[in-house]
Design a protein around this motif. Structure first.
Motif, PDB file in Angstrom:
ATOM      1  N   CYS A   1      11.403   7.572  -5.444  1.00  0.00           N
ATOM      2  CA  CYS A   1      11.435   6.161  -5.801  1.00  0.00           C
ATOM      3  C   CYS A   1      10.367   5.947  -6.871  1.00  0.00           C
ATOM      4  O   CYS A   1       9.209   6.324  -6.669  1.00  0.00           O
ATOM      5  CB  CYS A   1      11.154   5.310  -4.569  1.00  0.00           C
ATOM      6  N   LEU A   2      10.760   5.389  -8.000  1.00  0.00           N
ATOM      7  CA  LEU A   2       9.808   5.256  -9.092  1.00  0.00           C
ATOM      8  C   LEU A   2       9.951   3.930  -9.807  1.00  0.00           C
ATOM      9  O   LEU A   2      11.013   3.302  -9.792  1.00  0.00           O
ATOM     10  CB  LEU A   2       9.970   6.397 -10.097  1.00  0.00           C
TER      11      LEU A   2
ATOM     12  N   ARG B   1       8.994  12.644   0.953  1.00  0.00           N
ATOM     13  CA  ARG B   1       9.358  13.690   1.900  1.00  0.00           C
ATOM     14  C   ARG B   1      10.858  13.807   2.114  1.00  0.00           C
ATOM     15  O   ARG B   1      11.288  14.701   2.858  1.00  0.00           O
ATOM     16  CB  ARG B   1       8.670  13.435   3.246  1.00  0.00           C
ATOM     17  N   ALA B   2      11.649  12.943   1.505  1.00  0.00           N
ATOM     18  CA  ALA B   2      13.095  13.013   1.672  1.00  0.00           C
ATOM     19  C   ALA B   2      13.724  13.648   0.429  1.00  0.00           C
ATOM     20  O   ALA B   2      13.033  14.253  -0.389  1.00  0.00           O
ATOM     21  CB  ALA B   2      13.666  11.628   1.950  1.00  0.00           C
TER      22      ALA B   2
ATOM     23  N   LYS C   1       0.830  -1.211   0.000  1.00  0.00           N
ATOM     24  CA  LYS C   1       0.000   0.000   0.000  1.00  0.00           C
ATOM     25  C   LYS C   1       0.862   1.258   0.000  1.00  0.00           C
ATOM     26  O   LYS C   1       0.849   2.055   0.932  1.00  0.00           O
ATOM     27  CB  LYS C   1      -0.959  -0.007   1.183  1.00  0.00           C
ATOM     28  N   ASP C   2       1.665   1.419  -1.055  1.00  0.00           N
ATOM     29  CA  ASP C   2       2.554   2.576  -1.196  1.00  0.00           C
ATOM     30  C   ASP C   2       3.602   2.641  -0.098  1.00  0.00           C
ATOM     31  O   ASP C   2       4.082   3.719   0.259  1.00  0.00           O
ATOM     32  CB  ASP C   2       1.758   3.887  -1.263  1.00  0.00           C
ATOM     33  N   PHE C   3       3.947   1.481   0.466  1.00  0.00           N
ATOM     34  CA  PHE C   3       5.049   1.340   1.414  1.00  0.00           C
ATOM     35  C   PHE C   3       4.854   2.152   2.687  1.00  0.00           C
ATOM     36  O   PHE C   3       5.824   2.629   3.283  1.00  0.00           O
ATOM     37  CB  PHE C   3       6.375   1.735   0.740  1.00  0.00           C
TER      38      PHE C   3
ATOM     39  N   THR D   1      12.195   4.710  -0.376  1.00  0.00           N
ATOM     40  CA  THR D   1      10.858   5.068  -0.856  1.00  0.00           C
ATOM     41  C   THR D   1      10.516   6.532  -0.651  1.00  0.00           C
ATOM     42  O   THR D   1       9.592   7.046  -1.272  1.00  0.00           O
ATOM     43  CB  THR D   1       9.783   4.214  -0.148  1.00  0.00           C
ATOM     44  N   SER D   2      11.220   7.210   0.261  1.00  0.00           N
ATOM     45  CA  SER D   2      10.977   8.614   0.603  1.00  0.00           C
ATOM     46  C   SER D   2       9.672   8.800   1.372  1.00  0.00           C
ATOM     47  O   SER D   2       9.178   9.910   1.515  1.00  0.00           O
ATOM     48  CB  SER D   2      10.977   9.505  -0.654  1.00  0.00           C
TER      49      SER D   2
END
Length: 390
Positions: A334-335, A329-330, A126-128, A196-197
């Protein structure tokens, strides 16, 4: 777009972004802020060389870190970067059941394994992000993530619906197992998480703590977040260990400067395991200088500028049909890209280094991590990606 599934094959835990750069490549692989350190900090580092004949004295820097986070000096251990902190924890702790939450920085798991500990991996979906229901175990069924790019992966299967039983009772949804096993006595998680940021809510991370369990939170990128609202450094709940680093924001990867925040008893044990004078005089000068209110304010101003450019870059990539992990947010994105390893090789041919994602447990060969640079540099990368049909 929704995220593709993770890969479960073994990965090279010792592969890091610095292995991707060199040879004149434009660096989008290493998450260290470029153009650093600032002149005021570089001047202090140069001046510290005059004191190299004396053994390092960590006390002023320890007090500065304690003031910065509202802790006592006894709750602070200075380390040669965050990496040393992970090694020290692996040497001192004796977990019966260690769990590392992935995708995340791989050194914590590598350090635990090198110290002889068995490690279990929990892969976030779920989007990490941490899911409050799955943290404690709940009855809300999981929705399988869809898969835009499936190189080397399998498409998740949608569970069949239970038929309605006339005249009987409505079938009950089985209670899920909690995300983290109840008997796990060591849990490691990043926040914001590399690669993942994703920034997890502080309350969700704090909820991992319980009697008899140590929760290690890697906050190496927390100063990328203005105001650090989700940091546990100042709260430091019982059983929580926070690890911080000066490497990223201040451009000090070669200096090795970081610290641990934990209860005094654990800090004492870690200190006994740490070699004498492990942190050099220049690194101690940097820690002290970067912990002042003025330095914190400077870092926060940069974080705000970073956030605006990061969001712009994420939007540009998303408009090209790429899946970018949302709410980054970092200082990186990540894509998911079709044939990411092939794209990475083509970018290298054109002079650009990006970080492969397949060496992170929980990702796979269709993932890349891209550091956020200044706008002209980011636009140049976007132009090259466009030439590659992306």
């Amino acid at each position: 777009m929704t995220a593709p599934p993770f890969e479960s094959d073994e990965v090279d835990l010792r592969h890091h972004g610095d292995a991707e750069v060199g040879g004149g490549l434009a660096d989008f692989a290493v998450n260290v802020r470029t153009g650093m350190p600032p002149e005021w900090l570089a001047e202090r580092l140069r001046a510290s060389i005059a004191d190299l004949a004396a053994y390092p004295d960590p006390r002023p820097a320890r007090r500065a870190v304690a003031r910065r986070h509202g802790r006592s000096a006894g709750e602070v251990l200075l380390t040669a970067g965050a990496a040393e902190a992970f090694v020290l924890l692996a040497r001192v702790l004796a977990p019966r059941r260690a769990v590392v939450v992935h995708p995340q920085f791989t050194e914590p798991e590598a350090a635990l394994r090198a110290a002889g500990h068995a490690v279990e991996r929990v892969i976030l979906t779920k989007d990490f992000t941490l899911d409050p229901v799955s943290l404690s175990g709940g009855t809300t069924p999981q929705t399988p993530r869809q898969e835009p790019f499936t190189s080397g992966g399998t498409t998740p299967q949608t569970p069949r619906q239970q038929p309605f039983t006339s005249g009987g009772t409505t079938p009950q949804t089985p209670r899920q197992q909690p995300l983290i096993p109840d008997d796990a006595d060591l849990v490691v998680i990043g926040n914001p998480t590399n690669p993942t940021s994703v920034l997890h809510p502080a309350d969700a991370v704090a909820a991992l703590a319980r009697p008899g369990r140590t929760v290690v939170v890697d906050e190496a990128f927390m100063d990328c977040v203005p105001g650090e609202p989700e940091s546990l450094a100042s709260r430091l709940p019982t059983g929580v260990v926070v690890i911080r680093s000066l490497t990223k924001t201040w451009g000090l990867a070669g200096l090795r400067a970081g610290y641990v925040l934990a209860d005094p008893h654990l800090v004492g044990r870690l200190t006994e395991a740490q070699p004498l004078w492990a942190v050099s005089t220049p690194a101690l000068v940097a820690v002290e200088a970067c912990s002042t209110p003025e330095a914190v304010a400077e870092a926060e101003a940069w974080a705000a500028e970073l956030g605006a450019e990061r969001d712009r870059l994420a939007a540009e990539l998303s408009t090209r049909g790429l899946y970018v992990v949302p709410e980054a947010r970092a200082s990186f994105l990540c894509l998911s890209v079709p044939d990411a390893l092939g794209i990475r090789a083509l970018l290298r041919q054109r002079g650009y280094a990006v970080r492969r994602g397949d060496t992170f447990p929980g990702l796979g060969p269709d993932w890349l991590r891209i550091a956020v640079r200044d706008r002209p540099s980011n636009d140049a990368l976007l132009e090259v990606l466009g030439e590659l049909g992306i």
